[in-house]
Design an enzyme around this catalytic site. Structure first.
Site, short mmCIF file in Angstrom:
data_model
loop_
_atom_site.label_atom_id
_atom_site.label_comp_id
_atom_site.label_asym_id
_atom_site.label_seq_id
_atom_site.Cartn_x
_atom_site.Cartn_y
_atom_site.Cartn_z
N LYS A 229 0.83 -1.22 0.00
CA LYS A 229 0.00 0.00 0.00
C LYS A 229 0.86 1.26 0.00
O LYS A 229 0.67 2.16 -0.82
CB LYS A 229 -0.90 -0.01 1.24
N PRO B 102 1.67 16.60 11.29
CA PRO B 102 2.05 17.82 10.56
C PRO B 102 2.71 17.49 9.22
O PRO B 102 3.19 16.38 9.01
CB PRO B 102 3.06 18.49 11.50
N ASP C 56 5.06 19.91 8.03
CA ASP C 56 6.08 20.97 7.97
C ASP C 56 7.35 20.53 7.24
O ASP C 56 7.96 21.32 6.51
CB ASP C 56 6.42 21.46 9.38
N ASP D 149 3.38 0.36 12.12
CA ASP D 149 2.17 -0.17 11.48
C ASP D 149 1.92 -1.64 11.82
O ASP D 149 0.90 -2.20 11.42
CB ASP D 149 2.24 0.02 9.96
#
Ligand code: UD1
Length: 428
Positions: A22, A123, A125, A305
């Site tokens: 994936k 985030p 960033d 994961d």
């Protein structure tokens, strides 16, 4: 809304074929935008995150043809829109790869802030830092990220945190920039290497993927290519845990055993027998499972994961196991659901303590995110009685035909549509 109904207690026995990864596919499909000719992508997993990627490409004007359920021909030369609207982007974290790919090719991109599993603050960033470094102007307005550049030029980029997404996006933005880009403190996951290999197959000049420093010499053109996505290490690890949790005997096929090393090591440590072959691993159990400690880390550490799936397995192991989550702020939301099945898990911030209980009991539970859903499936397969798992759209984001593959291994699992239940839209 669909749910899984599992009657637990059956040993998983047989062979399972692992699909394409994936997290590689959702970067490689947007990366096709960078090519000046059509590409054929093979071993694409049949999951909803991929469907969303393909739909976004189609909406932007790319010509997408399905050659088989796992291979697509994509012609990016007809793209006429450089925007990914809120409705599409919010469904999938990986929509941020359209930023890097569109910027890299057209020097402009407008993509809604990405959605994804609720794992805490997520985030971007470091992605923006990389885009700015190669010359992009970045603004965020009304939830849309806007990028534009007159020209893209190579630069030194130091990522302040090791980020999979920022590493891949920096590569996408730099691959056609003028001159040399050096990206330091990068992520090293197998999908980073897979994206680099795909881009190099199209004529890019990327070195160092899989190490801490990636060097990219920009090229002015990228040609079409045929490329096969690597197998999914997390899907493989999930089936390995499911086999172990049910005391089964499963040959997990179409894997790269090297990518599974940290998972294999942990499973062996708790008493699972894992035999490695060229492109398969066989998982069996010949004694009681025992406790361990796990800290999730970027690759080559233990993958975050796989953390919920291992937690489900450790509920069945003797002794006290400790899991420290080293990547995400909130990745133990599934603990409450496992407790409903009789698990003894206490969570304090980013640490979970699991007292092995020997066996679990079926219960109605809810998947709160993708890997949490996988953990509940593993628990349900091992539990006594019936487990009903709601909100399985999360699972379908990342697992191809999960129930079919488990049925073929002898599991008693069915997917049922529950009429009248509230229809929630996938966050993914
Ligand atoms: C990807 C995976 C996800 C996996 C994660 C870590 C995809 C589509 N998703 O997510 O399944 O759990 O890697 O292996 O591939 N961070 C920042 N600033 C940024 C980017 C990240 O502070 O600009 C932080 C995050 O908050 C997090 C850490 O860095 O704590 C790692 O995040 P990252 O590797 O970027 O995860 P994703 O790419 O979003």
């Amino acid at each position: 809304m669909d749910k899984y109904i599992i009657r637990g207690g059956r040993r998983l026995i047989g062979e399972v074929e692992i699909s394409g990864a994936k997290n590689a596919a959702v970067a490689i499909l947007p990366a096709v935008i960078l090519a000046d000719e059509p590409c054929v992508i093979e071993n694409v997993p049949d999951i909803s995150d991929v469907s969303i990627c393909l739909r976004i490409l189609d909406e932007m004007g790319a010509k997408v043809d399905m050659l088989s359920p796992t291979s697509y021909r994509i012609d990016p030369t007809t793209i006429h829109s450089f925007c990914v609207p809120y409705e599409s982007a919010r469904r999938m974290r990986a929509s941020y790869y359209f930023l890097g790919a569109l910027l890299g090719k057209y020097k402009q991109a407008r993509v809604s802030m990405p959605g994804g599993c609720p794992l805490g603050d997520r985030p971007i960033d470091q992605h923006l830092k990389a885009f700015s470094a190669v010359g992009a102007r970045c603004t965020i307005d009304h939830g849309m990220v806007d990028l534009s550049a007159d020209r893209l030029t190579g630069n030194q980029i130091y990522l302040d945190v090791v980020s999979v997404g920022a590493t891949m996006n920096a590569m996408l933005a730099a691959v056609r920039a003028e001159g040399l880009t050096v990206i330091e403190n990068v992520a090293k996951e197998p999908h980073i290497v897979d994206l680099a290999n795909f881009l190099n197959t199209m004529g890019a000049d990327i070195m160092g993927a899989g190490t801490d420093v990636i060097k990219i010499r920009g090229v002015s053109k990228l040609h079409g290519a045929t490329y096969s996505v690597i197998p999914d290490q997390i899907e493989a690890g999930t089936f390995m845990c499911a086999a172990a949790a049910t005391g089964g005997d499963v040959l997990v096929k179409n894997v790269i055993p090297k990518h599974l090393e940290s998972i294999t090591n942990k499973l062996q440590k708790i008493g699972v027998v894992v035999e490695e072959f060229d492109d398969a691993v066989r998982v069996t159990v010949d004694g009681p499972l025992v406790k361990t400690s796990i800290k999730t880390m970027p690759h080559p550490g233990f993958p975050t994961d796989m953390q919920p799936q291992m937690a489900a397995l450790l509920c069945l192991a003797e002794g006290t196991s400790i899991i420290k989550e080293g990547v995400w702020e909130q990745r133990f939301r599934y603990a409450e659901e496992l407790r409903r099945m009789g698990a003894d898990i206490s969570v304090d911030g980013k640490v979970a303590v699991i007292e092995g209980v020997g066996s679990l009991m079926g219960a109605p539970v809810k998947a709160c995110d993708l890997r949490a859903g996988a953990a509940l499936i593993i628990a349900g397969l091992a539990a006594k009685g019936i487990t009903e798992i709601e909100d399985i759209f999360h699972v379908e984001r990342g697992y191809s035909n999960m129930e079919g593959k488990l049925q073929a291994l002898g599991a008693d699992i069915v997917k049922k549509n529950v009429p009248g239940a509230s229809v929630k839209k996938a966050l993914a």
